[in-house]
Design a protein around this motif. Structure first.
Motif, PDB file in Angstrom:
ATOM      1  N   LYS A  32       8.568 131.613  96.962  1.00  0.00           N
ATOM      2  CA  LYS A  32       9.782 132.196  96.379  1.00  0.00           C
ATOM      3  C   LYS A  32      10.995 132.129  97.301  1.00  0.00           C
ATOM      4  O   LYS A  32      12.120 132.375  96.873  1.00  0.00           O
ATOM      5  CB  LYS A  32       9.522 133.662  95.999  1.00  0.00           C
ATOM      6  N   ARG A  33      10.763 131.834  98.565  1.00  0.00           N
ATOM      7  CA  ARG A  33      11.836 131.787  99.540  1.00  0.00           C
ATOM      8  C   ARG A  33      11.823 130.432 100.243  1.00  0.00           C
ATOM      9  O   ARG A  33      10.791 129.767 100.345  1.00  0.00           O
ATOM     10  CB  ARG A  33      11.691 132.891 100.590  1.00  0.00           C
ATOM     11  N   LEU A  62      14.831 130.828  96.070  1.00  0.00           N
ATOM     12  CA  LEU A  62      14.696 129.592  95.309  1.00  0.00           C
ATOM     13  C   LEU A  62      15.124 129.783  93.855  1.00  0.00           C
ATOM     14  O   LEU A  62      15.533 128.834  93.191  1.00  0.00           O
ATOM     15  CB  LEU A  62      13.254 129.090  95.372  1.00  0.00           C
ATOM     16  N   GLU A  63      15.061 131.010  93.372  1.00  0.00           N
ATOM     17  CA  GLU A  63      15.437 131.288  91.985  1.00  0.00           C
ATOM     18  C   GLU A  63      16.938 131.194  91.778  1.00  0.00           C
ATOM     19  O   GLU A  63      17.422 130.628  90.794  1.00  0.00           O
ATOM     20  CB  GLU A  63      14.931 132.655  91.553  1.00  0.00           C
ATOM     21  N   THR A  64      17.705 131.764  92.734  1.00  0.00           N
ATOM     22  CA  THR A  64      19.154 131.816  92.566  1.00  0.00           C
ATOM     23  C   THR A  64      19.897 130.786  93.377  1.00  0.00           C
ATOM     24  O   THR A  64      21.065 130.480  93.078  1.00  0.00           O
ATOM     25  CB  THR A  64      19.674 133.209  92.972  1.00  0.00           C
ATOM     26  N   GLY A  65      19.268 130.267  94.411  1.00  0.00           N
ATOM     27  CA  GLY A  65      19.958 129.327  95.297  1.00  0.00           C
ATOM     28  C   GLY A  65      20.907 130.009  96.274  1.00  0.00           C
ATOM     29  O   GLY A  65      21.668 129.337  96.960  1.00  0.00           O
ATOM     30  N   GLU A  66      20.844 131.324  96.353  1.00  0.00           N
ATOM     31  CA  GLU A  66      21.746 132.097  97.222  1.00  0.00           C
ATOM     32  C   GLU A  66      21.005 132.643  98.442  1.00  0.00           C
ATOM     33  O   GLU A  66      19.781 132.849  98.394  1.00  0.00           O
ATOM     34  CB  GLU A  66      22.354 133.265  96.441  1.00  0.00           C
ATOM     35  N   PRO A  67      21.727 132.882  99.541  1.00  0.00           N
ATOM     36  CA  PRO A  67      21.100 133.515 100.707  1.00  0.00           C
ATOM     37  C   PRO A  67      20.555 134.895 100.361  1.00  0.00           C
ATOM     38  O   PRO A  67      21.154 135.625  99.557  1.00  0.00           O
ATOM     39  CB  PRO A  67      22.242 133.617 101.719  1.00  0.00           C
TER      40      PRO A  67
END
Length: 340
Positions: free
Chosen positions: A314-315, A330-335
């Motif tokens: 997930k990360r 990985l879901e949002t593409g954000e830090p």
């Protein structure tokens, strides 16, 4: 391009601890200034004084190891994104790091030609493996944790028995620096890649070279093997990621998108996705079932030099030439922001 990268690496490696200390001080000053100017939480892991060249996530997903050209290995709490320990013992840049299955022991490979075994509870060196005569660029561990494989700029790979700390076999055939290495085919084979633009397959038991796979048009810098052990991914200075069938020993596909040299590749625990990092300052996520890019992660200010998945998939972790380590969703593409 290969020679430009190598010259850059050599220049950094010769910089020494003074340059690393100056860089680290500058980074700390910049970090303090940014914190004073903005109330936002900084979702970066800062502390290294030079490029981050390798990252590894612990088996339980709670901790991270990073290797740097500031001569140190650092242990981090991933959730809080805080530094736990500085492992100081190498006398040159550190290029590769990994956890042993117990999660309490680590190995690191360096430009000082040695591999150090670390006790992560005490932060102390417990053994030093010697045998290579040049920069150690890559490390790989067998699934049972008994065997270590190393890739070196002395144009060889070696197999080590970790119960004795001794090399038991050398793999010779590459015509230039060996950059990375991975176990394959249920740990019965090794895959190596190097500056001679080749991907090579080896028999672990005998040391025999089984195949030389060609297709890249420049130095091959990174390799990762799928969980089934039968497919490998390689990344090159030519900007391409190639897929190889290790059973039939042939190329079966290619992924493009970076537009610059590729330095690192990792495969998700379920084998669905791959991460890659490169000279375009991006980390990219690839859907291997569909053969396409699924997401890109922008945030590093310089090339991305190291990538890894968390055990739950997930990360993602990235480390860069900008001395920064980032944790991504990985879901949002954000830090991912640190937990308090």
């Amino acid at each position: 391009m290969r020679h430009e990268i190598e010259a850059c690496l050599m220049e950094d490696a010769m910089g020494g601890r003074l340059a690393a200390s100056v860089l680290k001080l500058g980074m700390l000053i910049l970090g303090l200034s940014a914190a004073a100017a903005s109330p936002q939480v900084q979702a970066d892991m800062l502390g290294h004084g030079a490029m981050v060249n390798g990252v590894a996530v612990s088996p339980d997903g709670r901790q991270l190891l990073s290797a740097s050209w500031d001569y140190t290995v650092r242990l981090w709490d991933i959730a809080r994104q805080t530094e736990l320990k500085v492992l100081d013992g190498h006398t040159a840049s550190v290029n590769a790091v990994l956890f042993l299955p117990d999660g309490k022991t680590a190995l690191s490979g360096s430009w000082d030609h040695t591999i150090i075994r670390w006790d992560l509870v005490t932060g102390k060196e417990t053994a030093r493996l010697t045998g290579h005569v040049n920069n150690i660029a890559g490390l790989a561990l067998s699934r049972d944790g008994r065997w270590l494989a190393s890739a070196s700029w002395d144009r060889t790979a070696k197999l080590w028995d970790l119960s004795t700390g001794k090399p038991v076999r050398s793999f010779e055939g590459h015509e230039a620096n060996v950059m990375q290495i991975a176990f394959a085919m249920a740990d019965k084979q090794l895959v190596t890649v190097g500056y001679d633009q080749t991907v090579r397959l080896w028999d672990v038991a005998s040391g025999k070279e089984l195949a030389v796979l060609t297709g890249h048009e420049a130095s091959v810098n990174a390799v990762a093997v799928m969980p089934d052990g039968k497919t490998a991914l390689t990344g090159s200075t030519d900007g391409a990621i190639k897929r190889w069938d290790l059973v039939e020993r042939r190329e079966i596909g290619s992924l493009t998108g970076h537009g610059a040299f590729i330095t690192a590749i990792a495969v998700s625990p379920d084998g669905r996705y791959a991460l890659s990092g490169g000279g375009d300052k991006m980390m990219r996520l690839w859907d291997l079932r569909e053969g396409r890019q699924a997401r890109q992660f922008a945030g590093h200010e310089k090339p991305v030099w190291a990538v890894a998945f968390s055990p739950d998939g997930k990360r993602a972790i990235s480390g860069g030439y900008d001395m920064v380590i980032k944790v991504w969703s990985l879901e949002t593409g954000e830090p991912v922001p640190p937990k308090p």
